[in-house]
Design a protein around this motif. Structure first.
Motif, short mmCIF file in Angstrom:
data_model
loop_
_atom_site.label_atom_id
_atom_site.label_comp_id
_atom_site.label_asym_id
_atom_site.label_seq_id
_atom_site.Cartn_x
_atom_site.Cartn_y
_atom_site.Cartn_z
N ASN C 238 0.72 -1.22 0.01
CA ASN C 238 -0.21 0.00 -0.10
C ASN C 238 0.83 1.15 0.08
N CYS C 244 -2.67 4.31 -3.69
CA CYS C 244 -3.27 3.91 -2.31
C CYS C 244 -3.08 5.32 -1.77
N SER C 268 -2.48 1.88 6.09
CA SER C 268 -2.43 0.71 5.10
C SER C 268 -3.80 -0.41 5.31
N CYS C 269 -4.25 -0.67 4.35
CA CYS C 269 -5.62 -1.53 4.41
C CYS C 269 -4.98 -3.21 4.73
N MET C 270 -3.75 -3.35 4.79
CA MET C 270 -3.11 -4.49 5.38
C MET C 270 -2.86 -4.68 6.66
N ARG C 290 -8.34 -8.88 4.29
CA ARG C 290 -7.41 -7.35 4.02
C ARG C 290 -7.07 -7.68 2.57
N ARG C 294 -7.78 -5.52 -0.49
CA ARG C 294 -6.82 -5.06 -1.35
C ARG C 294 -6.77 -5.18 -2.80
N LYS C 298 -7.75 -2.59 -5.58
CA LYS C 298 -7.18 -2.05 -6.88
C LYS C 298 -7.53 -2.60 -8.31
#
Lengths: 295, 269, 336
Positions: C238, C244, C268-270, C290, C294, C298
């Motif tokens: 990300n 992002c 970050s979405c992670m 997650r 993502r 994307k």
């Protein structure tokens, strides 16, 4: 002091009253210091605001009332995290900082001339209270109003005086108020169930579907509650032949910015990505069918 | 308003975390003026041993029965207990050989005797024995982190714990990745951030001194990564255990490795 | 479009002139990678760079920034919007397209004042590039920048064919007209040939036709578990991604307990907290959700543009060696 052009700038509002509703929930009544800002602060039921406690942070809180005059912003705040804890610790006269209103809110015009079925669980009743107030302020525009309110126990009941009044006297305004409670040995709730066995039952909120005939005819259902609740309520409605677009619900997510930028409230799949804060928080069940992971 | 009463205590450890508080030279006097200090071994010989405390800061691991008694006594007289540093959180380097050998074996290896002179317990963090309210990681702790945590508390708020890895701070600082570019055995991907990626910023690999991220660190993949880079299992296991000896996933992983190594010597898959 | 020519012998003088328009940043070699850094002379530039680790989004969505300072006692706060003019020299088409995409989020709806100000204060100068084995911008339709820059320099035999896209860009050209020539027929042919040739150089391809549906139809597939086992959840993908733009906000109080600041930084979405709400409920509790989120984000479209510009950064810098294109090829069923 006002800098409207910066969407991240909050506006100060004074706590004019903070009332304990339950052990974990308070009703915060706010008044903007800037009267002109207050005038322009128009909101719809189902919208939310970002509430700041400086030095602690911001949290999205749904507005729990329809707009009234004199303009008081009412927020029902459950103490669950750092910011809401800090809000609880604030006293009358203290300041909170507000951004908003955000989100789409409930489509009060679209659902005019229809019957309304409001299904609320726990704190989920807060945004529905806005819908209810709005509909009662514009009583002639809406048909019969049915409320299903599910609580854990009597002590957890929000807006107790208000709702007990509707429970007992609502029919005068064509409001049928049903109550379900989960705690099997709750004395006060048991008494309510004895008082109106047709309106009150022990069990989860979906048990109330057994109490009355819920017809999809010219009716919109509006749901708000803990995430687990949606599937079960929707199942009951679909069983009764509600079409997906007749079912509205408002969702909880981490709406950190409120304006579709910070990304935390994202959900969905390749074909349908939604930011709950900006595309919602009100969605129809049709949206949920189109968007994986919504409920 | 009455000042909060605090105590700062050490169990088994190097005392480095207390020292980090003293290292807050510019802010120290202002900071301490907010408190009524009842115990701060490294700063003053003054001590009140029975006073009720609002906040107790405890560094060091529980490695002896004396530690444990001390800890329980502190817990009993404080409202809020803060585990200060890795030792207090999960045992740190003292726990490196936990579950790999018995105390008797360790005594023999280190002191050449089997007799337990010190009433030793297997080194653990405070939370293995008592309720811990806040954890501030690091070996030693970051002085700015402890400062902000204390300010938060004074402000009536709980400090927010960091639970993302060092990689995040490398990227925020635009530090070149020593794994990708230099094949170094960096533990950044599994290690709790908060150091502002100090070591990678200097071109060094992260040794994991802030401990693995609880319930998040993918230690198995770290093992994979480092073995693909050519490091042998024993080296990796030791590296993972250095600050993660009590970390469940690392214990399991290195336990099975030990077996593997024991069975077939150096395994190269 | 206005086309002019910058002869090679005038390049240095032209570059020097850019300092009149603000602090000049360009691609510079750092260790084994590249990054946009302030440059004072042409020699510091590495114009042949494949990609920078951190994309030029960093100039607009700052890795860390203060939003405002506050004083609780005085009940006031002070915005900290900066106002520095900058020139970003040497941006690749993928990154220009990525900035266009972020513009849609940060400017087109509820404009973010901080972002908008910085965008207005920046002069963007693109430069043509050649793909390496990680580039797949041809597949995402972002290998060419039709707009989103002020000037774009296409390398040709004896200099650059320059596309002038904005008034701002035009001003730079006018003020440097002594360095600029008219484009001749040969230059046009050079440009076309280079662009044609460039398209044949791509080694990595991703078919994006129907990708959104395929992602959705793979919602429950084991592939996410497979990659989640490998993934560190470190957020690198990300943070190095040019599109992002998630950020987190934190408040900091000073020791006086009255003043402080509100800051934001890249998120970050992670990471675990991304989907976590107060009270402890996490809407994306494990790396499986997650990672899937993502890839869906994307792969989704913003208006007509995919949220991925094919720059390859997430693959190059992933410590777990998760290859973005490979994941999507598995989603598509092209590889097992």
């Amino acid at each position: 002091m006002m800098r409207l052009e910066n969407v991240l700038s909050p506006t100060p509002a004074k706590i004019i009253k903070t009332e304990k509703m339950t052990d974990i929930e308070r009703l915060i009544n706010l008044e903007f210091l800037d009267k002109n800002f207050a005038k322009e602060f128009i909101y719809k039921p189902g919208q939310f605001v970002e509430v700041s406690v400086m030095g602690v942070g911001e949290a999205p809180i749904s507005i729990c009332a329809a707009r009234t005059n004199p303009d008081i912003l009412q927020l029902c705040v459950r103490k669950v995290g750092r910011v809401t804890n800090a809000i609880h610790n604030r006293k009358e006269g203290d300041l909170l900082w507000i951004r908003g209103p955000y989100g789409n809110g409930f489509p009060m015009e679209t659902i005019e001339r229809s019957h309304l079925l409001l299904v609320g669980g726990g704190l989920g009743i807060a945004p529905l209270r806005g819908v209810l107030q709005y509909a009662l302020q514009n009583r002639e525009k809406y048909g019969e109003i049915t409320v299903f309110y599910g609580i854990r126990c009597y002590n957890m009941m929000l807006f107790r005086d208000e709702f007990l009044h509707l429970f007992r006297e609502g029919d005068k305004q064509n409001v049928k108020f049903y109550l379900s409670y989960e705690a099997p040995d709750d004395k006060e709730c048991y008494e309510l169930a004895c008082e109106r066995s047709d309106r009150c039952t022990q069990g989860v909120v979906t048990k109330l579907f057994e109490k009355t005939e819920v017809s999809p005819k010219n009716t919109y259902a509006i749901i708000c509650g803990p995430p687990i609740m949606y599937k079960f309520v929707v199942r009951e409605l679909i069983k009764r032949e509600f079409r997906p677009e007749q079912i509205y619900m408002t969702l909880e997510r981490r709406m950190k910015c409120g304006i579709g930028k910070c990304g935390h409230c994202i959900l969905g799949n390749g074909t349908s990505i939604k930011y709950v804060c900006k595309d919602g928080p009100v969605f129809t069940y049709l949206d949920a069918l189109n968007t994986k992971g919504m409920i | 308003m009455e000042k909060p009463r605090i105590g700062i205590f050490s169990l088994t450890g190097c005392g480095g975390d207390q020292l980090m508080i003293l290292n807050l030279e510019d802010e120290l006097l202002d900071l301490l003026s907010h408190f009524d200090i009842k115990s701060f071994q490294e700063a003053s010989s003054y001590e009140e041993t029975t006073t009720e405390l609002d906040i107790a800061f405890v560094e060091g691991s529980v490695s002896t029965k004396t530690d444990l008694e001390r800890l329980k006594e502190i817990r009993n007289r404080c409202k809020l207990l803060i585990a200060l540093g890795d030792c207090a959180i999960d045992g740190c380097v003292q726990a490196m050989r936990n579950q790999q050998m018995t105390i008797a074996e360790k005594m023999r290896k280190v002191y050449g005797v089997e007799e337990d002179y010190y009433d030793v317990l297997e080194p653990k963090g405070l939370a293995a024995h008592v309720k811990v309210d806040i954890k501030i990681p690091g070996c030693p702790i970051e002085k700015t982190e402890v400062l902000h945590a204390i300010i938060s508390l004074l402000h009536g708020d709980m400090p927010e714990a960091i639970d993302y890895p060092v990689c995040v701070e490398c990227k925020l600082n635009e530090y070149p990745c020593v794994i990708i570019e230099k094949d170094m055995p960096c533990l950044g991907p599994i290690t709790t951030a908060g150091c502002d990626a100090r070591c990678p910023g200097l071109g060094l690999d992260c040794i994991g001194c802030r401990g693995p991220i609880k319930d998040e660190a993918n230690a198995a993949e770290e093992l994979n990564l480092l073995s693909e880079k050519g490091f042998d299992f024993e080296y990796i296991a030791n590296r993972l255990r250095f600050f993660g000896g009590n970390f469940e996933e690392i214990v399991k992983l290195t336990g099975s490795l030990k077996k593997k190594i024991g069975e077939g010597g150096q395994t190269d898959e | 479009m206005i086309y002019v020519k910058l002869p090679r012998e005038n390049f240095t003088a032209f570059f020097e002139s850019l300092k009149n328009y603000g602090k000049v940043y360009g691609p510079v070699k750092i260790s084994e990678s590249y990054g946009f850094k302030e440059v004072s002379n042409v020699a510091q530039l590495s114009l042949e760079y494949p990609r920078t680790m951190i994309p030029p989004k960093k100039f607009f969505v700052k890795p860390k920034e203060r939003i405002f300072e506050f004083d609780e006692e005085k009940m006031e706060y002070r915005e900290t919007v900066e106002n520095t003019e900058i020139v970003i020299f040497g941006i690749h088409p993928c990154d220009i397209n990525a900035i266009k995409l972020i513009d849609r989020v940060y400017i087109n709806e509820m404009p973010d004042k901080y972002y908008q100000k910085r965008r207005e204060n920046a002069l963007l100068i693109g430069v043509s590039c050649h793909p390496d084995e990680y580039c797949f911008c041809k597949s995402t339709g972002t290998s060419y920048a039709t707009d989103g820059f002020d000037l774009f320099l296409h390398e040709i035999n004896d200099g650059y064919l320059v596309r002038v896209a904005t008034e701002k860009g035009h001003k730079v050209i006018t003020q440097n007209k002594h360095l600029i020539r008219e484009v001749e027929a040969r230059d046009m042919e050079d440009f076309k040939e280079n662009e044609r040739k460039r398209l044949t150089e791509f080694k990595l391809e991703l078919n994006i036709s129907g990708l959104q549906d395929m992602l959705e139809l793979s919602h429950d597939r084991a592939i996410w578990r497979e990659y989640a086992d490998k993934c560190f959840g470190c957020g690198t993908c990300n943070l190095v991604c040019p599109t992002c733009r998630c950020y987190d906000v934190v408040d900091c109080v000073n020791l006086d307990l009255k003043t402080g600041e509100r800051k934001r930084k890249w998120d970050s979405c992670m990471l675990r907290k991304h989907g976590l709400v107060a009270g402890g409920l996490n809407f994306r509790p494990t790396r499986v959700e997650r990672l899937r989120n993502r890839f869906n984000c994307k792969g989704s479209l913003r208006e007509d543009m995919m949220n991925c510009v094919g720059c390859g950064r997430c693959t190059v810098y992933c410590p777990a060696d998760i290859r973005y294109v490979e994941v999507l090829q598995k989603v598509r069923g092209e590889i097992k």
